[in-house]
Design an enzyme around this catalytic site. Sequence first.
Site, PDB file in Angstrom:
ATOM      1  N   SER A   8      -3.427   1.023   5.726  1.00 39.30           N
ATOM      2  CA  SER A   8      -4.579   1.911   5.900  1.00 39.30           C
ATOM      3  C   SER A   8      -4.761   2.287   7.369  1.00 39.30           C
ATOM      4  O   SER A   8      -5.103   1.461   8.210  1.00 39.30           O
ATOM      5  CB  SER A   8      -5.853   1.236   5.390  1.00 39.30           C
ATOM      6  OG  SER A   8      -6.969   1.996   5.798  1.00 39.30           O
ATOM      7  N   HIS A  33      -1.628   4.571   3.719  1.00 39.41           N
ATOM      8  CA  HIS A  33      -2.886   4.828   3.004  1.00 39.41           C
ATOM      9  C   HIS A  33      -3.766   5.690   3.894  1.00 39.41           C
ATOM     10  O   HIS A  33      -4.130   5.302   5.001  1.00 39.41           O
ATOM     11  CB  HIS A  33      -3.547   3.484   2.689  1.00 39.41           C
ATOM     12  CG  HIS A  33      -4.759   3.574   1.823  1.00 39.41           C
ATOM     13  ND1 HIS A  33      -4.698   3.704   0.451  1.00 39.41           N
ATOM     14  CD2 HIS A  33      -6.078   3.536   2.127  1.00 39.41           C
ATOM     15  CE1 HIS A  33      -5.925   3.743  -0.049  1.00 39.41           C
ATOM     16  NE2 HIS A  33      -6.789   3.648   0.955  1.00 39.41           N
ATOM     17  N   ASP A  35      -7.212   7.487   4.263  1.00 37.37           N
ATOM     18  CA  ASP A  35      -8.596   7.464   3.776  1.00 37.37           C
ATOM     19  C   ASP A  35      -9.368   8.695   4.232  1.00 37.37           C
ATOM     20  O   ASP A  35      -9.639   8.859   5.420  1.00 37.37           O
ATOM     21  CB  ASP A  35      -9.319   6.227   4.334  1.00 37.37           C
ATOM     22  CG  ASP A  35      -8.925   4.952   3.629  1.00 37.37           C
ATOM     23  OD1 ASP A  35      -9.025   4.916   2.384  1.00 37.37           O
ATOM     24  OD2 ASP A  35      -8.513   3.991   4.307  1.00 37.37           O
ATOM     25  N   MET A  37     -12.863  10.719   4.179  1.00 37.02           N
ATOM     26  CA  MET A  37     -14.305  10.574   3.922  1.00 37.02           C
ATOM     27  C   MET A  37     -15.001  11.858   4.355  1.00 37.02           C
ATOM     28  O   MET A  37     -14.729  12.374   5.447  1.00 37.02           O
ATOM     29  CB  MET A  37     -14.866   9.411   4.732  1.00 37.02           C
ATOM     30  CG  MET A  37     -14.149   8.098   4.470  1.00 37.02           C
ATOM     31  SD  MET A  37     -14.854   6.802   5.468  1.00 37.02           S
ATOM     32  CE  MET A  37     -13.725   5.463   5.098  1.00 37.02           C
ATOM     33  N   HIS A  66      -6.403   8.600  -0.295  1.00 39.00           N
ATOM     34  CA  HIS A  66      -7.596   8.086  -0.985  1.00 39.00           C
ATOM     35  C   HIS A  66      -8.771   8.989  -0.634  1.00 39.00           C
ATOM     36  O   HIS A  66      -9.291   8.938   0.475  1.00 39.00           O
ATOM     37  CB  HIS A  66      -7.833   6.629  -0.532  1.00 39.00           C
ATOM     38  CG  HIS A  66      -9.060   5.993  -1.092  1.00 39.00           C
ATOM     39  ND1 HIS A  66      -9.573   4.813  -0.605  1.00 39.00           N
ATOM     40  CD2 HIS A  66      -9.884   6.354  -2.114  1.00 39.00           C
ATOM     41  CE1 HIS A  66     -10.654   4.484  -1.291  1.00 39.00           C
ATOM     42  NE2 HIS A  66     -10.866   5.405  -2.203  1.00 39.00           N
ATOM     43  N   MET A  68     -12.378   9.917  -0.615  1.00 33.71           N
ATOM     44  CA  MET A  68     -13.763   9.481  -0.807  1.00 33.71           C
ATOM     45  C   MET A  68     -14.630  10.694  -0.521  1.00 33.71           C
ATOM     46  O   MET A  68     -15.291  10.792   0.522  1.00 33.71           O
ATOM     47  CB  MET A  68     -14.078   8.310   0.135  1.00 33.71           C
ATOM     48  CG  MET A  68     -13.429   7.008  -0.328  1.00 33.71           C
ATOM     49  SD  MET A  68     -13.387   5.755   0.949  1.00 33.71           S
ATOM     50  CE  MET A  68     -11.889   6.207   1.787  1.00 33.71           C
ATOM     51  N   MET A 137     -11.683  -0.808  -5.828  1.00 33.94           N
ATOM     52  CA  MET A 137     -12.249  -1.062  -4.495  1.00 33.94           C
ATOM     53  C   MET A 137     -12.776  -2.493  -4.466  1.00 33.94           C
ATOM     54  O   MET A 137     -13.552  -2.891  -5.336  1.00 33.94           O
ATOM     55  CB  MET A 137     -13.414  -0.106  -4.195  1.00 33.94           C
ATOM     56  CG  MET A 137     -13.066   1.355  -3.973  1.00 33.94           C
ATOM     57  SD  MET A 137     -12.030   1.698  -2.544  1.00 33.94           S
ATOM     58  CE  MET A 137     -12.965   1.011  -1.185  1.00 33.94           C
ATOM     59  N   ASP A 175      -8.187  -2.348  -2.595  1.00 36.65           N
ATOM     60  CA  ASP A 175      -8.484  -1.757  -1.288  1.00 36.65           C
ATOM     61  C   ASP A 175      -9.762  -2.347  -0.707  1.00 36.65           C
ATOM     62  O   ASP A 175     -10.839  -2.152  -1.262  1.00 36.65           O
ATOM     63  CB  ASP A 175      -8.616  -0.232  -1.480  1.00 36.65           C
ATOM     64  CG  ASP A 175      -8.797   0.510  -0.173  1.00 36.65           C
ATOM     65  OD1 ASP A 175      -8.677  -0.097   0.898  1.00 36.65           O
ATOM     66  OD2 ASP A 175      -9.055   1.743  -0.240  1.00 36.65           O
TER      67      ASP A 175
HETATM   68  C1  DX5 Z   1     -12.640   1.667   2.879  1.00 36.63           C
HETATM   69  C2  DX5 Z   1     -11.231   2.187   2.846  1.00 36.63           C
HETATM   70  C3  DX5 Z   1     -10.182   1.147   3.023  1.00 36.63           C
HETATM   71  C4  DX5 Z   1     -10.220   0.399   4.324  1.00 36.63           C
HETATM   72  C5  DX5 Z   1      -9.411  -0.862   4.230  1.00 36.63           C
HETATM   73  O1  DX5 Z   1     -13.520   2.679   2.553  1.00 36.63           O
HETATM   74  O2  DX5 Z   1     -10.983   2.821   1.605  1.00 36.63           O
HETATM   75  O3  DX5 Z   1      -8.890   1.699   2.816  1.00 36.63           O
HETATM   76  O4  DX5 Z   1      -9.772   1.167   5.397  1.00 36.63           O
HETATM   77  O5  DX5 Z   1      -9.523  -1.528   5.443  1.00 36.63           O
HETATM   78  P1  DX5 Z   1      -9.534  -3.113   5.582  1.00 36.63           P
HETATM   79  O6  DX5 Z   1      -8.181  -3.582   5.142  1.00 36.63           O
HETATM   80  O7  DX5 Z   1      -9.804  -3.306   7.012  1.00 36.63           O
HETATM   81  O8  DX5 Z   1     -10.629  -3.624   4.678  1.00 36.63           O
HETATM   82 ZN    ZN Z   2      -8.876   3.379   1.023  1.00 34.48          ZN
END
Ligand code: DX5
Ligand code: ZN
Length: 216
Positions: A8, A33, A35, A37, A66, A68, A137, A175
């Site tokens: 990630s 990965h 992310d 947002m 991913h 969000m 999650m 995750d």
């Molecule tokens: C949270 C993300 C994760 C996060 C994981 O909203 O979807 O992918 O970055 O990070 P760690 O491994 O630090 O929990």
């Molecule tokens: Zn994620």
Amino acid sequence: MDIKVSASLLGADLSELGTEAVRAKNSGADWIHYDVMDGKFVENISFGSEVQKSIGKKGNFFMDTHLMVSRPDKQLDYFIKGGSDLITFHIESDSDADHTVNMLHQAGIAAGIALKPSTPVESIYPFIEKLELVLIMTVEPGYGGQGFLNYTLPKIKQIREKADELRPSLMIEVDGGINMETAPLVKKAGADVLVSGSYIFGAENMREAIQKLKEK
Ligand code: DX5
Ligand code: ZN
């Protein structure tokens, strides 16, 4: 199935995303990965498809996106063009899940559906037979570096059992808060793709840290 590690980038040095993606791949990460947002589905804002495209120029990565975001159906095209190989969106978002999965498949992209920690696994049963992946999650979406929520473990087991019945090829990704202590728990419950941000990017030896996550 062999355990995969998806690195990630939220846990990386954000001023060096391309270099960090290369470092993760060279250290044994199977996927990157990514992310996304939107400041609406979750309060935070991370990075978009133009940044993803630039990272993709630095190497040949399997991009595990991913989303969000509140309207994944409206964002898909951007992240397909951004270089995604797999796109996962949330069942709690405002898009029609069946339609969104169909859009992904029509574009030749693997489809995943994510569930927040408190969303029951049953909510994705209607789609399970057409999905490549389900993302459980194990923290609330929105930030890296949070603590693993133990109460999500039974959900991993439940979805693995359902998938064995209806969709044996389904990958189960977890995750949030994955590290040396929590990895054995999620693997035992049936997870096969482990997302990890702060643990691997913060490790003194990233290769060793990734290796530990993959150990049977
Ligand atoms: C949270 C993300 C994760 C996060 C994981 O909203 O979807 O992918 O970055 O990070 P760690 O491994 O630090 O929990
Ligand atoms: Zn994620």
